[in-house]
Write an enzyme that holds these catalytic residues in place. Structure first.
Site, PDB file in Angstrom:
ATOM      1  N   TYR A 131       0.786  -1.241   0.000  1.00  0.00           N
ATOM      2  CA  TYR A 131       0.000   0.000   0.000  1.00  0.00           C
ATOM      3  C   TYR A 131       0.814   1.285   0.000  1.00  0.00           C
ATOM      4  CZ  TYR A 131      -3.915  -2.976   1.625  1.00  0.00           C
ATOM      5  OH  TYR A 131      -4.878  -3.936   1.770  1.00  0.00           O
ATOM      6  N   TYR A 149     -15.276  -2.896   2.902  1.00  0.00           N
ATOM      7  CA  TYR A 149     -13.975  -3.413   2.461  1.00  0.00           C
ATOM      8  C   TYR A 149     -13.988  -4.913   2.707  1.00  0.00           C
ATOM      9  CZ  TYR A 149      -9.126  -4.741   2.244  1.00  0.00           C
ATOM     10  OH  TYR A 149      -7.957  -5.387   1.908  1.00  0.00           O
ATOM     11  N   ASP A 198     -19.463 -10.271   6.823  1.00  0.00           N
ATOM     12  CA  ASP A 198     -17.999 -10.328   6.865  1.00  0.00           C
ATOM     13  C   ASP A 198     -17.570  -9.831   8.251  1.00  0.00           C
ATOM     14  OD1 ASP A 198     -15.295  -9.923   6.721  1.00  0.00           O
ATOM     15  OD2 ASP A 198     -15.322  -8.877   4.787  1.00  0.00           O
ATOM     16  N   LYS A 235      -8.798 -12.125  10.903  1.00  0.00           N
ATOM     17  CA  LYS A 235      -8.018 -11.233  11.782  1.00  0.00           C
ATOM     18  C   LYS A 235      -7.698 -11.763  13.195  1.00  0.00           C
ATOM     19  CE  LYS A 235      -7.712  -7.341   9.105  1.00  0.00           C
ATOM     20  NZ  LYS A 235      -8.713  -7.106   8.068  1.00  0.00           N
TER      21      LYS A 235
END
Ligand SMILES: *Cc1c(COP(=O)(O)O)cnc(C)c1O
Length: 434
Positions: free
Chosen positions: A20, A148, A242, A271
């Site tokens: 990124y 996202y 999600d 995560k």
């Protein structure tokens, strides 16, 4: 910096591709040599208090001895074996434990190695659910503004394009159906109308429940999820949550959907699944979805199988992480963090550069009027002894749940100190907001 950098940094930095960032102009990344509790130890001896918990993963702090021990024991016995035709206890124990934790209705778990892939699997499940039932035209996934869901091609297509991380690939992605979240009657009616017209082409709705993380910690009420469940049922489409960011206590309940009292048909987790130790993700399907794959037709099987799926080390880490949710007071810790964040960040509300403060569970967002010079802000945070990195114009905290009161106070004070010197909204900016 270069003088104090270790030899491995000087030798390797020109050869590593960093995520990124424009590598030519970005500040050098900080070399980390060890982690402990809620702290990062840098090569030059500095120690930073971590406000991010390594992209929201390290919920028990770094190197929790219970997880470390579980990984060691698994490493000595069975670090990895292929999952085609073979199974092992860590993966099967984790699958049944996740289904039990999620509640009745959740039936099977597909284990992968990254969040993006778990969303890909969820999208493939949703699409093939209809294909297996003779409705191949129901193949689009309708997602929401501010969402996202990952960086792979399939998931880029369901991210909010305005988040802007994937512009170079836009022309390669399937047509996107990104709608506003049904936060009020008007947006609900709008979504209802689209579903009314398009349901024959839509496989599923996909949403980050309660908090949209990467878009800058945008929060919505549990009623939004109730509306989505009702709309999905009315039009017969599947509902995917999600929970890669929100899962495992981050929003104040073990899973975000519990706060809405509605369940999705498919759920993704990653995560914090291994407490920030090893890569692992899960796609969990309910009985309705599983039933559409239970067939005598081999063509009805789900065609997916990553090489390292169900990695035993990662599954053992996830089991140990779940032990800690049972044996240590994680949710009360999240509630204490929430109260402290609310109380201590309130002073930032009066700073000229601050537009809004949002807190939910162990998540705080300080939204600025303008996108700041991120590199300068990060340097200022490091000088203040903390690791905090803004997302766009949002400075946020997602600390480990075991963070001490003093460490949390150091984080909120550093945010106040650093943001104190930011300018207020420009006249044009203020007009635009009015
Ligand atoms: C991080 C994230 C992903 C992608 O996970 P990766 O492991 O980075 O591929 C997907 N969805 C949400 C909500 C996330 O926060």
């Amino acid at each position: 910096m270069l003088n104090s950098a270790p030899a491995w940094m000087n030798a390797g930095h020109p050869h590593i591709w960093l995520p990124y960032v424009q590598m030519k102009t970005a500040d050098d990344p900080l070399p980390v040599v060890a982690t402990e509790g809620c702290r990062l130890h840098l090569a030059d001896g500095r120690v930073l208090i971590d406000g991010i918990a390594s992209w929201w993963t390290a919920c028990h702090g770094y190197r929790h001895p219970h997880i470390v021990q579980a990984i060691h024991e698994q490493l000595d016995r069975l670090p990895h074996v292929m999952f085609g035709g073979l199974v092992h206890e860590p993966a099967l124990a984790l699958a049944s434990r996740l289904c039990a934790l999620l509640g009745p209705g959740f039936e099977r778990v597909f284990l992968t190695e990254s969040g993006s892939v778990s969303v890909e699997v969820a999208m493939k499940m949703a699409r093939q659910y209809w294909f297996n039932q003779g409705q191949p035209r129901r193949r689009r996934i309708l997602s929401f503004a501010g969402g996202y869901h990952g960086d792979t091609f399939g998931t880029m297509a369901v991210c909010d394009p305005a988040i802007g991380m994937h512009a170079a690939f836009a022309s390669m992605l399937p047509a996107q159906d990104v709608m506003p979240l049904p936060v009020d009657a008007a947006s609900e009616a709008c979504l209802d109308a689209v579903l009314q017209q398009e349901a024959g082409h839509i496989a599923a709705l996909l949403v980050e429940p309660l908090v949209q993380g990467a878009a800058g910690m945008r929060m919505h009420a549990p009623q939004v999820l109730q509306r989505l469940r009702a709309l999905a049922d009315r039009h017969g489409v599947l509902l995917i949550f999600d929970e890669i960011f929100t899962g495992f206590g981050r929003t104040g309940s073990l899973f975000a959907f519990e706060q809405a009292g509605v369940q999705p048909d498919i759920l993704t987790l990653s995560k914090a699944l291994t407490g920030g130790t090893l890569p692992l993700a899960a796609t969990v399907a309910n009985a309705r979805v599983c039933a559409a794959f239970w067939s005598d037709d081999p063509g009805h099987a789900l065609m997916h199988g990553p090489t390292y799926m169900g990695n035993p080390l990662a599954c053992a880490a996830a089991m140990a992480s779940l032990d800690l949710f049972a044996t240590e007071p994680r949710l009360p810790q999240v509630h204490r963090i929430e109260a402290t964040l609310r109380e201590q960040l309130a002073v930032c509300q009066t700073l000229p550069g601050v537009r809004e403060i949002r807190v939910k569970g162990a998540i705080a967002a300080v939204e600025l009027h303008a996108v700041p010079d991120r590199a300068a802000l990060c340097r200022a945070f490091v000088r203040a002894g903390v690791w905090v990195r803004p997302l766009g114009r949002v400075v946020y905290l997602t600390p480990s749940f075991v963070i001490s009161h003093d460490e949390l106070t150091a984080l909120t004070q550093a945010i106040h100190e650093v943001l104190r010197v930011l300018p207020g909204p420009s006249i044009r900016g203020a007009e635009r907001e009015a």
